[in-house]
Write a protein that holds these residues in place. Structure first.
Motif, PDB file in Angstrom:
ATOM      1  N   GLU A  73      -8.229 -55.410  35.813  1.00 37.64           N
ATOM      2  CA  GLU A  73      -9.615 -55.798  35.500  1.00 37.64           C
ATOM      3  C   GLU A  73     -10.445 -54.578  35.127  1.00 37.64           C
ATOM      4  N   LEU A  74     -10.249 -53.481  35.831  1.00 38.75           N
ATOM      5  CA  LEU A  74     -10.961 -52.255  35.495  1.00 38.75           C
ATOM      6  C   LEU A  74     -10.521 -51.708  34.141  1.00 38.75           C
ATOM      7  N   ALA A  75      -9.234 -51.792  33.857  1.00 41.43           N
ATOM      8  CA  ALA A  75      -8.712 -51.291  32.585  1.00 41.43           C
ATOM      9  C   ALA A  75      -9.332 -52.011  31.392  1.00 41.43           C
ATOM     10  N   ALA A  76      -9.703 -53.266  31.585  1.00 40.90           N
ATOM     11  CA  ALA A  76     -10.292 -54.050  30.502  1.00 40.90           C
ATOM     12  C   ALA A  76     -11.811 -53.924  30.437  1.00 40.90           C
ATOM     13  N   CYS A  77     -12.387 -53.185  31.370  1.00 38.71           N
ATOM     14  CA  CYS A  77     -13.840 -53.062  31.459  1.00 38.71           C
ATOM     15  C   CYS A  77     -14.357 -52.002  30.485  1.00 38.71           C
ATOM     16  N   PRO A  78     -15.336 -52.315  29.636  1.00 41.72           N
ATOM     17  CA  PRO A  78     -15.811 -51.353  28.638  1.00 41.72           C
ATOM     18  C   PRO A  78     -16.558 -50.157  29.212  1.00 41.72           C
ATOM     19  N   PHE A  79     -17.083 -50.270  30.435  1.00 43.50           N
ATOM     20  CA  PHE A  79     -17.811 -49.133  31.000  1.00 43.50           C
ATOM     21  C   PHE A  79     -17.010 -48.381  32.069  1.00 43.50           C
ATOM     22  N   TYR A  80     -15.720 -48.696  32.201  1.00 41.85           N
ATOM     23  CA  TYR A  80     -14.863 -47.982  33.140  1.00 41.85           C
ATOM     24  C   TYR A  80     -14.129 -46.854  32.423  1.00 41.85           C
ATOM     25  N   ILE A  81     -14.148 -45.651  33.003  1.00 42.56           N
ATOM     26  CA  ILE A  81     -13.457 -44.495  32.453  1.00 42.56           C
ATOM     27  C   ILE A  81     -12.180 -44.280  33.250  1.00 42.56           C
ATOM     28  N   ALA A  82     -11.048 -44.530  32.624  1.00 42.50           N
ATOM     29  CA  ALA A  82      -9.764 -44.474  33.335  1.00 42.50           C
ATOM     30  C   ALA A  82      -9.295 -43.049  33.592  1.00 42.50           C
ATOM     31  N   ASP A  83      -9.646 -42.106  32.719  1.00 50.05           N
ATOM     32  CA  ASP A  83      -9.188 -40.720  32.832  1.00 50.05           C
ATOM     33  C   ASP A  83     -10.382 -39.770  32.841  1.00 50.05           C
ATOM     34  N   PRO A  84     -11.044 -39.634  33.978  1.00 49.11           N
ATOM     35  CA  PRO A  84     -12.272 -38.832  34.021  1.00 49.11           C
ATOM     36  C   PRO A  84     -12.076 -37.370  33.644  1.00 49.11           C
ATOM     37  N   GLU A  85     -10.884 -36.843  33.893  1.00 47.64           N
ATOM     38  CA  GLU A  85     -10.649 -35.439  33.570  1.00 47.64           C
ATOM     39  C   GLU A  85     -10.764 -35.166  32.069  1.00 47.64           C
ATOM     40  N   THR A  86     -10.536 -36.180  31.243  1.00 47.20           N
ATOM     41  CA  THR A  86     -10.650 -36.000  29.794  1.00 47.20           C
ATOM     42  C   THR A  86     -12.106 -35.922  29.345  1.00 47.20           C
ATOM     43  N   GLN A  87     -13.024 -36.321  30.208  1.00 47.64           N
ATOM     44  CA  GLN A  87     -14.453 -36.270  29.877  1.00 47.64           C
ATOM     45  C   GLN A  87     -15.109 -34.989  30.388  1.00 47.64           C
ATOM     46  N   ARG A  88     -14.364 -34.179  31.119  1.00 50.02           N
ATOM     47  CA  ARG A  88     -14.962 -32.970  31.697  1.00 50.02           C
ATOM     48  C   ARG A  88     -15.603 -32.108  30.617  1.00 50.02           C
ATOM     49  N   GLY A  89     -16.872 -31.821  30.806  1.00 46.95           N
ATOM     50  CA  GLY A  89     -17.627 -31.040  29.838  1.00 46.95           C
ATOM     51  C   GLY A  89     -18.217 -31.856  28.715  1.00 46.95           C
ATOM     52  N   ALA A  90     -17.927 -33.157  28.691  1.00 48.09           N
ATOM     53  CA  ALA A  90     -18.414 -34.009  27.591  1.00 48.09           C
ATOM     54  C   ALA A  90     -18.796 -35.400  28.088  1.00 48.09           C
ATOM     55  N   TRP A  91     -19.363 -35.483  29.288  1.00 52.43           N
ATOM     56  CA  TRP A  91     -19.679 -36.794  29.839  1.00 52.43           C
ATOM     57  C   TRP A  91     -20.718 -37.556  29.026  1.00 52.43           C
ATOM     58  N   GLN A  92     -21.621 -36.834  28.381  1.00 57.86           N
ATOM     59  CA  GLN A  92     -22.632 -37.548  27.589  1.00 57.86           C
ATOM     60  C   GLN A  92     -22.008 -38.365  26.461  1.00 57.86           C
ATOM     61  N   SER A  93     -20.874 -37.921  25.959  1.00 57.80           N
ATOM     62  CA  SER A  93     -20.220 -38.656  24.875  1.00 57.80           C
ATOM     63  C   SER A  93     -19.646 -39.990  25.336  1.00 57.80           C
ATOM     64  N   ALA A  94     -19.542 -40.190  26.652  1.00 57.19           N
ATOM     65  CA  ALA A  94     -19.012 -41.452  27.181  1.00 57.19           C
ATOM     66  C   ALA A  94     -20.054 -42.558  27.185  1.00 57.19           C
ATOM     67  N   PHE A  95     -21.318 -42.189  27.003  1.00 60.73           N
ATOM     68  CA  PHE A  95     -22.407 -43.159  27.045  1.00 60.73           C
ATOM     69  C   PHE A  95     -22.869 -43.532  25.631  1.00 60.73           C
ATOM     70  N   ALA A  96     -23.689 -44.566  25.569  1.00 59.43           N
ATOM     71  CA  ALA A  96     -24.163 -45.046  24.270  1.00 59.43           C
ATOM     72  C   ALA A  96     -25.003 -43.994  23.554  1.00 59.43           C
ATOM     73  N   LYS A  97     -25.768 -43.207  24.324  1.00 58.86           N
ATOM     74  CA  LYS A  97     -26.584 -42.149  23.736  1.00 58.86           C
ATOM     75  C   LYS A  97     -26.866 -41.087  24.797  1.00 58.86           C
ATOM     76  N   PRO A  98     -27.165 -39.854  24.390  1.00 60.41           N
ATOM     77  CA  PRO A  98     -27.474 -38.797  25.355  1.00 60.41           C
ATOM     78  C   PRO A  98     -28.796 -39.082  26.079  1.00 60.41           C
ATOM     79  N   GLN A  99     -28.768 -39.004  27.392  1.00 55.78           N
ATOM     80  CA  GLN A  99     -29.948 -39.191  28.228  1.00 55.78           C
ATOM     81  C   GLN A  99     -29.733 -38.404  29.521  1.00 55.78           C
ATOM     82  N   PRO A 100     -30.791 -38.192  30.317  1.00 50.20           N
ATOM     83  CA  PRO A 100     -30.600 -37.509  31.599  1.00 50.20           C
ATOM     84  C   PRO A 100     -29.506 -38.186  32.423  1.00 50.20           C
ATOM     85  N   LEU A 101     -28.617 -37.369  33.002  1.00 51.19           N
ATOM     86  CA  LEU A 101     -27.446 -37.889  33.701  1.00 51.19           C
ATOM     87  C   LEU A 101     -27.657 -37.887  35.212  1.00 51.19           C
TER      88      LEU A 101
END
Length: 227
Positions: free
Chosen positions: A12-40
């Protein structure tokens, strides 16, 4: 009490559009995981997601990253978020959910991710002295958070546990945080900004005072020419 295993959680999580399965791949680029850059804003130990869902849906002008460790817990957060955003008639573009080990959070969140605020709500107090280093407010953890928390960034912390709270006051001071707010009975004169969690309401009903603080990241003093 041990969480019952949910075999449907991972699919169920794997099919979820807002779930990040591999957080280490977002390290240093978390803003790119969201719809637009905003305060995190980051929540550590989001549990069943009641606080995360309500806070994020009510603040579309921020990006909210909720983390916990077990998929059996996170699937409940996922469902709460879907319910909250649907009820509000909003898109979940400002919300992301992931599983990671908070003890080693610097492996998944980098200084360049620039977190504005961290929420820690009713974490495990780890009362045994030999387990104190597992506390989410322990200096070992706070120094990791400092690396990606912006200058002047804040940690909002709430607990029902007296000993954890008193120890945490020392931890924050030791790690270069000042207090903007501190209360040993939050509900005695409850601030307008407080959003009660399910645990918080449960403890309040039982008559247990809620302890809360807002810690601000300050510059660490220089030692022998280094910070």
């Amino acid at each position: 009490m041990r969480m019952r295993h949910k075999p449907y959680a991972k699919p169920e999580l794997a099919a979820c559009p807002f779930y990040i399965a591999d957080p280490e791949t977002q390290r240093g680029a978390w803003q790119s995981a969201f719809a637009k850059p905003q305060p995190l804003i980051l929540e550590l130990g989001c549990g069943k997601g009641g606080f995360a869902a309500r806070f994020a849906a009510a603040h579309p002008d921020i990006n909210y990253l909720a983390v916990d460790y077990l998929s059996d817990v996170l699937v409940l957060t996922k469902r709460r978020v879907e319910e909250e955003y649907e009820a509000a008639g909003k898109d979940s573009g400002n919300f992301r959910l992931t599983a990671l080990n908070i003890q080693w959070i610097d492996a998944d969140i980098a200084p360049e991710d620039t977190v504005e605020r961290i929420h820690i709500n009713f974490c495990n107090p780890w009362p045994k002295a030999s387990h104190n280093k597992r506390r989410l407010t322990h200096p070992r953890q706070l120094m990791q958070y400092r690396a990606f928390l912006k200058p002047g960034g804040e940690i909002w912390f709430k607990t029902d546990d007296d000993e954890l709270f008193e120890a945490s006051l020392e931890y924050f001071a030791e790690c270069g945080f000042s207090l903007r707010f501190c209360s040993r009975d939050l509900h005695a004169d409850e601030p307008d900004w407080n959003l009660r969690t399910e645990y918080e309401q449960k403890f309040a009903t039982m008559g247990v005072p809620i302890k809360a603080l807002i810690a601000v990241k300050e510059e660490l003093p220089e030692k022998n020419g280094t910070v």
